[in-house]
Design an enzyme around this catalytic site. Sequence first.
Site, PDB file in Angstrom:
ATOM      1  N   GLY A  24       0.790  -1.231   0.000  1.00  0.00           N
ATOM      2  CA  GLY A  24       0.000   0.000   0.000  1.00  0.00           C
ATOM      3  C   GLY A  24       0.821   1.279   0.000  1.00  0.00           C
ATOM      4  O   GLY A  24       0.320   2.331   0.415  1.00  0.00           O
ATOM      5  N   SER A  25       2.050   1.222  -0.491  1.00  0.00           N
ATOM      6  CA  SER A  25       2.847   2.458  -0.495  1.00  0.00           C
ATOM      7  C   SER A  25       2.259   3.485  -1.469  1.00  0.00           C
ATOM      8  O   SER A  25       2.349   4.695  -1.228  1.00  0.00           O
ATOM      9  CB  SER A  25       4.315   2.174  -0.817  1.00  0.00           C
ATOM     10  N   ASN A  26       1.628   3.018  -2.535  1.00  0.00           N
ATOM     11  CA  ASN A  26       0.974   3.979  -3.449  1.00  0.00           C
ATOM     12  C   ASN A  26      -0.281   4.571  -2.824  1.00  0.00           C
ATOM     13  O   ASN A  26      -0.563   5.753  -3.006  1.00  0.00           O
ATOM     14  CB  ASN A  26       0.662   3.306  -4.788  1.00  0.00           C
ATOM     15  N   MET A 102      -4.157  -7.289  -6.897  1.00  0.00           N
ATOM     16  CA  MET A 102      -3.658  -8.455  -7.633  1.00  0.00           C
ATOM     17  C   MET A 102      -4.735  -9.255  -8.359  1.00  0.00           C
ATOM     18  O   MET A 102      -4.427 -10.250  -9.005  1.00  0.00           O
ATOM     19  CB  MET A 102      -2.887  -9.397  -6.680  1.00  0.00           C
ATOM     20  N   LEU A 104      -7.765  -9.481 -11.299  1.00  0.00           N
ATOM     21  CA  LEU A 104      -8.276  -8.807 -12.499  1.00  0.00           C
ATOM     22  C   LEU A 104      -9.752  -8.497 -12.286  1.00  0.00           C
ATOM     23  O   LEU A 104     -10.505  -9.359 -11.818  1.00  0.00           O
ATOM     24  CB  LEU A 104      -8.137  -9.728 -13.711  1.00  0.00           C
ATOM     25  N   ASN A 119      -4.928   2.664 -13.101  1.00  0.00           N
ATOM     26  CA  ASN A 119      -3.985   1.686 -12.554  1.00  0.00           C
ATOM     27  C   ASN A 119      -2.569   2.247 -12.681  1.00  0.00           C
ATOM     28  O   ASN A 119      -2.289   3.052 -13.570  1.00  0.00           O
ATOM     29  CB  ASN A 119      -4.085   0.384 -13.350  1.00  0.00           C
ATOM     30  N   HIS A 121       1.370   0.941 -13.215  1.00  0.00           N
ATOM     31  CA  HIS A 121       2.140  -0.240 -13.609  1.00  0.00           C
ATOM     32  C   HIS A 121       3.631   0.124 -13.642  1.00  0.00           C
ATOM     33  O   HIS A 121       4.005   1.161 -14.197  1.00  0.00           O
ATOM     34  CB  HIS A 121       1.682  -0.732 -14.982  1.00  0.00           C
TER      35      HIS A 121
HETATM   36  C1  GRF Z   1       3.554  -1.125  -7.458  1.00  0.00           C
HETATM   37  O1  GRF Z   1       4.845  -1.365  -7.928  1.00  0.00           O
HETATM   38  C2  GRF Z   1       2.598  -0.948  -8.584  1.00  0.00           C
HETATM   39  O2  GRF Z   1       3.164  -0.359  -9.714  1.00  0.00           O
HETATM   40  C3  GRF Z   1       2.185  -2.351  -8.910  1.00  0.00           C
HETATM   41  O3  GRF Z   1       2.110  -2.998  -7.658  1.00  0.00           O
HETATM   42  C4  GRF Z   1       2.988  -2.351  -6.738  1.00  0.00           C
HETATM   43  C5  GRF Z   1       2.172  -1.996  -5.538  1.00  0.00           C
HETATM   44  O4  GRF Z   1       2.969  -1.492  -4.488  1.00  0.00           O
HETATM   45  N1  GRF Z   1       0.955  -2.388  -9.642  1.00  0.00           N
HETATM   46  P1  GRF Z   1       2.287  -0.875  -3.192  1.00  0.00           P
HETATM   47  O5  GRF Z   1       1.353  -1.942  -2.620  1.00  0.00           O
HETATM   48  O6  GRF Z   1       1.549   0.350  -3.600  1.00  0.00           O
HETATM   49  O7  GRF Z   1       3.421  -0.587  -2.256  1.00  0.00           O
END
Ligand code: GRF
Length: 215
Positions: A24-26, A102, A104, A119, A121
């Site tokens: 969940g860092s994003n 993770m 679809l 999304n 990527h």
């Molecule tokens: C990220 O590298 C994103 O690009 C990919 O999955 C990863 C998720 O990382 N789709 P986080 O859970 O947000 O740390």
Amino acid sequence: MAGILKNTNKNERKRIAVFVSGNGSNLQAILDYSLKNDINGDVVYVLSNNPDAYALIRAKNANVKTFCPDLKKYASRQSYDMEILKAVKSERIDLICLAGYMLLLSPDFINEYQNKIINIHPSLLPSFKGMHGIKDAFDYGVKVTGVTVHFVDNELDHGPIILQEAVRIDENENLEQLEKKIHEVEHRIYPLAVKYFCKDELKIIGRKVIIKERS
Ligand code: GRF
């Protein structure tokens, strides 16, 4: 897919859901950015398919409502997705951000939220689609990889591209160092894409996305 995006709450603050499965860092980057900047939106809902996702702790720390339905309790992926669809509709969600989710999404789900799911990527699409974008690029030996934020359509890692940024792979770099560089870029550009969406700055013309603020 064409035309100006029609958001349900035009000119109102957008209600954002983030779908996660892991760290969940994003999610954190979007939460942090939205606290410090006016993005015309709020993360109000976090959905995870994984009860152990650290992202759920991040959501709780930020007082964001969470939902973690157990896939095993549903007869099919379709019924699981329909339950999620019902939930995001009842939360009046305007934008869904996939951030390391993770699973679809089923076509019916995507069609219901067409042009409202984005999304991130970790490669320069269309290169290195799939689950291991960073490692696949590293193993291939490319000199430049990067990060892509894109709308989600019914093909994997395929929809119109909102933002993309290149990351150079240095010769002496290991995979871990590259991952760190990729994540830094992700955490910078994903919140920006969210802001552009929430401020109705995005216009999709075929495969192209025009960012009005920058054009
Ligand atoms: C990220 O590298 C994103 O690009 C990919 O999955 C990863 C998720 O990382 N789709 P986080 O859970 O947000 O740390």
